[in-house]
Design an enzyme around this catalytic site. Structure first.
Site, PDB file in Angstrom:
ATOM      1  N   SER A 145       0.859  -1.200   0.000  1.00 39.62           N
ATOM      2  CA  SER A 145       0.000   0.000   0.000  1.00 39.62           C
ATOM      3  C   SER A 145       0.886   1.238   0.000  1.00 39.62           C
ATOM      4  O   SER A 145       2.102   1.140   0.272  1.00 39.62           O
ATOM      5  CB  SER A 145      -0.862  -0.030   1.274  1.00 39.62           C
ATOM      6  OG  SER A 145      -1.447   1.225   1.533  1.00 39.62           O
ATOM      7  N   TYR A 158      -3.674  -0.758   9.916  1.00 41.64           N
ATOM      8  CA  TYR A 158      -3.490  -0.953   8.470  1.00 41.64           C
ATOM      9  C   TYR A 158      -2.066  -0.539   8.071  1.00 41.64           C
ATOM     10  O   TYR A 158      -1.373  -1.265   7.351  1.00 41.64           O
ATOM     11  CB  TYR A 158      -4.528  -0.123   7.706  1.00 41.64           C
ATOM     12  CG  TYR A 158      -4.550  -0.384   6.216  1.00 41.64           C
ATOM     13  CD1 TYR A 158      -5.223  -1.487   5.690  1.00 41.64           C
ATOM     14  CD2 TYR A 158      -3.903   0.471   5.325  1.00 41.64           C
ATOM     15  CE1 TYR A 158      -5.251  -1.731   4.314  1.00 41.64           C
ATOM     16  CE2 TYR A 158      -3.926   0.232   3.957  1.00 41.64           C
ATOM     17  CZ  TYR A 158      -4.599  -0.868   3.459  1.00 41.64           C
ATOM     18  OH  TYR A 158      -4.624  -1.109   2.099  1.00 41.64           O
TER      19      TYR A 158
END
Ligand code: NAD
Length: 253
Positions: A145, A158
């Site tokens: 990410s 996350y």
């Protein structure tokens, strides 16, 4: 340049979480390049199955909660029994929880780390054991990410999981490259999927994000096609431990 370097005919790819979003885009791209697909999903991946089969490829449907790592050895055994071989693993399944760090709870921490990081490690380990037994290498592609590179806001578990995914990609490459196993990752930028529905629904955040993307638009699942086929194919045989940003230029800014 031999363009059949990108050919995946006769190969089998496992893609976790491919009933929607980026996983669906990658499963279809791998099938377009010639691979059969084993999908590991919590719910029926009907659209993906139809798209893969329309390309003349096999779609094998396994169900599992990737948070439950106890299932992983049997998933690989089942995938192998169904397909006869496994060449490619895409660790795509992922979740996100949003809350101020000051209020962030243990459950939102553990669930995100379990699905995004722990399952990616143990599925990669099971895949690597199989690749070593098959004796012809393999390709492991993790999904990282922008928050493997940046801190993000209100998504601490996350960010920790995706920073972990990028570190793990390098760590596993160091141990497995000599076995002909390529471990790499794709770091998508801001992509229009369920994962970002809340962000896109927030008009101010949506406008600020779009304005910061050099290409001027959110990414789509089809933007993952070329990168995933590259990392799954012979074209990337000497690429190890690398995280490839597919981000419309976000990190370049
Ligand atoms: P999505 O929510 O559409 O897809 C996530 C997939 O993971 C779904 O198929 C879902 O069913 C599956 N999944 C979630 N928990 C699972 C579990 N416990 N067991 C099995 N499957 C599970 O979102 P997406 O954007 O397509 O996300 C795919 C991957 O890309 C994720 O790892 C996500 O973190 C990552 N990613 C997305 C973006 C983005 O902007 N959309 C950016 C960077 C990284």
């Amino acid at each position: 340049m031999k363009f059949d370097l990108f050919q995946l005919k006769g190969q089998v790819a496992i893609v976790t979480g491919c009933n929607t979003g980026l996983g669906q885009g990658m499963a279809i791209a791998l099938a377009e390049a010639g691979a059969d697909v084993v999908g590991i999903n919590q719910s029926a991946p009907e659209d993906t199955r139809q798209a893969v089969e329309a390309l003349g490829r096999r779609f094998l449907d396994l169900r599992a909660d990737m948070a439950d790592i106890g299932r992983i050895p049997s998933l690989i055994t089942q995938a192998l029994a169904l397909s006869g071989r496994i060449d490619i693993l895409v660790n795509n399944a992922g979740i996100i929880r949003r809350e101020d760090a000051i209020d962030f709870g243990e459950r939102d921490w553990d669930e995100v780390i379990d699905v995004n990081l722990k399952s990616a490690f143990f599925l990669s380990q099971a895949m690597a054991k199989l690749c070593m037994a098959q004796g012809r290498g393999g390709k492991i592609i993790n999904v990282a990410s922008m928050l493997s590179f940046q801190g993000g806001i209100r998504v601490p578990s996350y960010t920790a999981s995706k920073s972990g995914v990028m570190g793990l990609t390098k760590a596993l490459a160091n141990e497995w490259a000599a076995h002909g196993i390529n471990v790499n990752a794709i770091a998508p930028g801001y992509m229009a999927t369920n994962n970002t529905a809340a962000l896109r629904a927030d008009e101010a955040r949506n406008a600020a994000i779009t304005a910061r993307i050099p290409s001027g638009r959110w990414g789509t699942p089809s933007d993952m096609a070329g990168p995933v086929v590259f990392l799954a194919s012979q074209a990337s045989d000497y690429v190890h431990g690398y995280t490839l940003a597919v981000d419309g230029g976000w990190l370049a800014r």
